[in-house]
Design a protein around this motif. Structure first.
Motif, PDB file in Angstrom:
ATOM      1  N   ARG A   1       0.951  -1.002  -0.015  1.00 43.33           N
ATOM      2  CA  ARG A   1      -0.118  -0.494  -0.015  1.00 43.33           C
ATOM      3  C   ARG A   1       1.069   0.971   0.386  1.00 43.33           C
ATOM      4  O   ARG A   1       1.904   1.466   0.575  1.00 43.33           O
ATOM      5  CB  ARG A   1      -0.656   0.389   0.904  1.00 43.33           C
ATOM      6  CG  ARG A   1      -2.041   1.122   0.931  1.00 43.33           C
ATOM      7  CD  ARG A   1      -2.835   0.549   2.475  1.00 43.33           C
ATOM      8  NE  ARG A   1      -2.382   1.560   3.621  1.00 43.33           N
ATOM      9  CZ  ARG A   1      -2.565   0.264   4.898  1.00 43.33           C
ATOM     10  NH1 ARG A   1      -2.884  -0.395   4.775  1.00 43.33           N
ATOM     11  NH2 ARG A   1      -1.919   1.347   5.551  1.00 43.33           N
TER      12      ARG A   1
ATOM     13  N   SER B   1       0.833   5.445   1.030  1.00 37.66           N
ATOM     14  CA  SER B   1       0.284   5.705   1.973  1.00 37.66           C
ATOM     15  C   SER B   1      -0.083   7.135   2.042  1.00 37.66           C
ATOM     16  O   SER B   1       0.897   7.628   0.530  1.00 37.66           O
ATOM     17  CB  SER B   1       1.390   5.416   3.485  1.00 37.66           C
ATOM     18  OG  SER B   1       2.354   6.669   3.102  1.00 37.66           O
TER      19      SER B   1
ATOM     20  N   SER C   1      -3.330  -0.086  -4.736  1.00 38.60           N
ATOM     21  CA  SER C   1      -3.097  -0.252  -3.871  1.00 38.60           C
ATOM     22  C   SER C   1      -4.019  -0.401  -2.683  1.00 38.60           C
ATOM     23  O   SER C   1      -3.188  -0.771  -1.755  1.00 38.60           O
ATOM     24  CB  SER C   1      -1.786   0.082  -3.851  1.00 38.60           C
ATOM     25  OG  SER C   1      -2.015   1.139  -3.079  1.00 38.60           O
ATOM     26  N   ALA C   2      -4.823   0.063  -2.353  1.00 35.98           N
ATOM     27  CA  ALA C   2      -4.796   0.667  -1.140  1.00 35.98           C
ATOM     28  C   ALA C   2      -6.007  -0.520  -0.353  1.00 35.98           C
ATOM     29  O   ALA C   2      -6.413  -0.407   1.017  1.00 35.98           O
ATOM     30  CB  ALA C   2      -6.982   1.663  -1.634  1.00 35.98           C
TER      31      ALA C   2
ATOM     32  N   THR D   1     -11.464   0.022   5.645  1.00 38.32           N
ATOM     33  CA  THR D   1     -11.980  -0.994   4.696  1.00 38.32           C
ATOM     34  C   THR D   1     -12.414  -1.722   4.212  1.00 38.32           C
ATOM     35  O   THR D   1     -12.910  -2.423   5.197  1.00 38.32           O
ATOM     36  CB  THR D   1     -10.007  -1.625   4.118  1.00 38.32           C
ATOM     37  OG1 THR D   1      -9.868  -3.121   5.032  1.00 38.32           O
ATOM     38  CG2 THR D   1      -9.013  -0.200   4.250  1.00 38.32           C
TER      39      THR D   1
END
Length: 383
Positions: free
Chosen positions: A61, A63, A90-91, A293
């Motif tokens: 991920r 940032s 990529s979250a 998420t």
């Protein structure tokens, strides 16, 4: 209990897709490798850097802080937009090792205490959030699977396009009495860009937090890890919710439900409750949620192959006070836009899945309603 959903609307024209040859896959890239590539691209033309980034797929991920640093080092809009696509895709991945704190795992008693703080935060602190308004800027991206579209006299063949920009929009969101709505009157005053695609999400301000935590408590919550945050060490829980405990619905328009007497297809909105899982990142001292998420668990051969949303929250000053509010959101949906195998089938779709990716940024927060400011008397006039 509040529900949240994805809604995707597109033309009802049926598409017939053929499976394309398997293309060469993107280069699997770590965050360290991405940073090195951006540093090595110094002085290169913007379009060339964008092309290089387009050939990558992150394995970790990216940032928000690292994204901002890398954006500042890129030569122009094209490469910056391609970097944003990489970051958004990529979250739902784990962070790189250097962002994971090597502290000992939380014990059972500490985990229970942090869970109590989470519940108190959602049930108490969020309820104190004032009625407010914010601007939500959405940038939409899509890919285009290779496909043959049947038109009146022939098939039109379209080549594959990777995820790319398709449009943007701005709306004013009002959060009032713990309900989230689009303020149509205020939205008309905003200068709009081009329209976005049909992917939409709701509930970033509070409903999604209370719904997910309520479902997760009935499902399963486990300790995940510690993470380094901008303000200190953050705690991370992993959760999973079975479909019989879920209040998460995935919607997509449209599926063929049959044909009428004239031969016209009868279509309806795909609407299914889904099991889901994800992570909750929060401050262990007060339970304030800074990231959440949600990833739906969909049948791989169904109409919707994947759906998810990741929301970042940050301290925001509103009318002289600090509140934790949404700052950014990424929503992702993969759906098969091909015809079904069978007139009324709800599964076994042909062809490639199409990617819909939305990047949302929340800004210009202020309290809903009028504000009164008391000013001191003009002492010079009194002399």
């Amino acid at each position: 209990m509040s529900k949240f959903a994805f809604l995707l609307l597109f033309s009802s024209a049926a598409l017939l897709l053929v499976a394309p040859p398997t293309p060469a896959g993107p280069q699997q890239t770590s965050i360290a490798q991405l940073e090195q590539a951006v540093a090595s691209a110094h002085g290169m033309p913007d379009a060339d850097v964008a092309k290089t980034l387009a050939g990558m797929q992150l394995t970790e991920r990216l940032s928000a802080s690292r994204l901002a640093t890398l954006e500042a080092a890129l030569p122009g809009d094209k490469s910056q937009q391609q970097l944003l696509i990489l970051a958004d895709q990529s979250a739902f991945l784990s962070p790189p090792d250097d962002e994971i704190a090597q502290d000992p795992n939380s014990n059972a008693a500490a985990t229970r205490q942090m869970l109590v703080q989470l519940v108190n935060y959602v049930n108490t602190t969020l309820r104190q959030l004032p009625n407010l308004m914010a601007t939500r800027d959405t940038t939409a991206f899509e890919d285009r699977p290779e496909q043959d579209i049947q038109e009146a006299t022939a098939f039109v063949s379209l080549s594959y396009l990777p995820v790319h920009y398709v449009g943007e929009s701005s709306v004013v969101v009002t959060f009032r009495d713990r309900k989230e709505v689009i303020d149509e009157a205020a939205t008309k005053a905003i200068k709009h860009g081009s329209k976005t695609g049909g992917l939409a999400t709701t509930g970033e301000f509070g409903p999604i937090l209370s719904t997910v935590l309520g479902d997760a408590i009935k499902g399963k919550i486990t300790w995940a890890r510690w993470e380094h945050g901008t303000g200190g060490t953050l705690a991370v829980f992993h959760y999973s919710v079975p479909d019989d405990k879920s209040n998460y619905r995935v919607q997509f328009c449209c599926i063929v439900n049959g044909y009428d007497s004239s031969g016209q297809s009868e279509q309806t909105v795909f609407d299914e409750r889904a099991a889901y899982h994800g992570e909750i990142v929060f401050n262990p001292t007060d339970g304030s949620i800074l990231r959440i998420t949600v990833e739906a668990e969909m049948a791989p051969k169904g109409l919707v192959a994947n759906a998810g949303i990741a929301i970042d929250y940050a301290p925001t000053e509103i009318a002289g006070r600090s509140y934790i509010c949404p700052s950014k959101s990424v929503s992702l949906l993969l759906a098969h836009t091909a015809q079904q195998k069978g007139m009324q089938a709800r599964s076994h779709y042909q062809g490639q899945a199409k990617t819909y990716l939305n990047d949302l940024v929340f800004t210009h927060y202020h309290r809903f309603g009028s504000e009164v400011h008391l000013l001191p008397a003009d002492t010079t006039a009194q002399q």
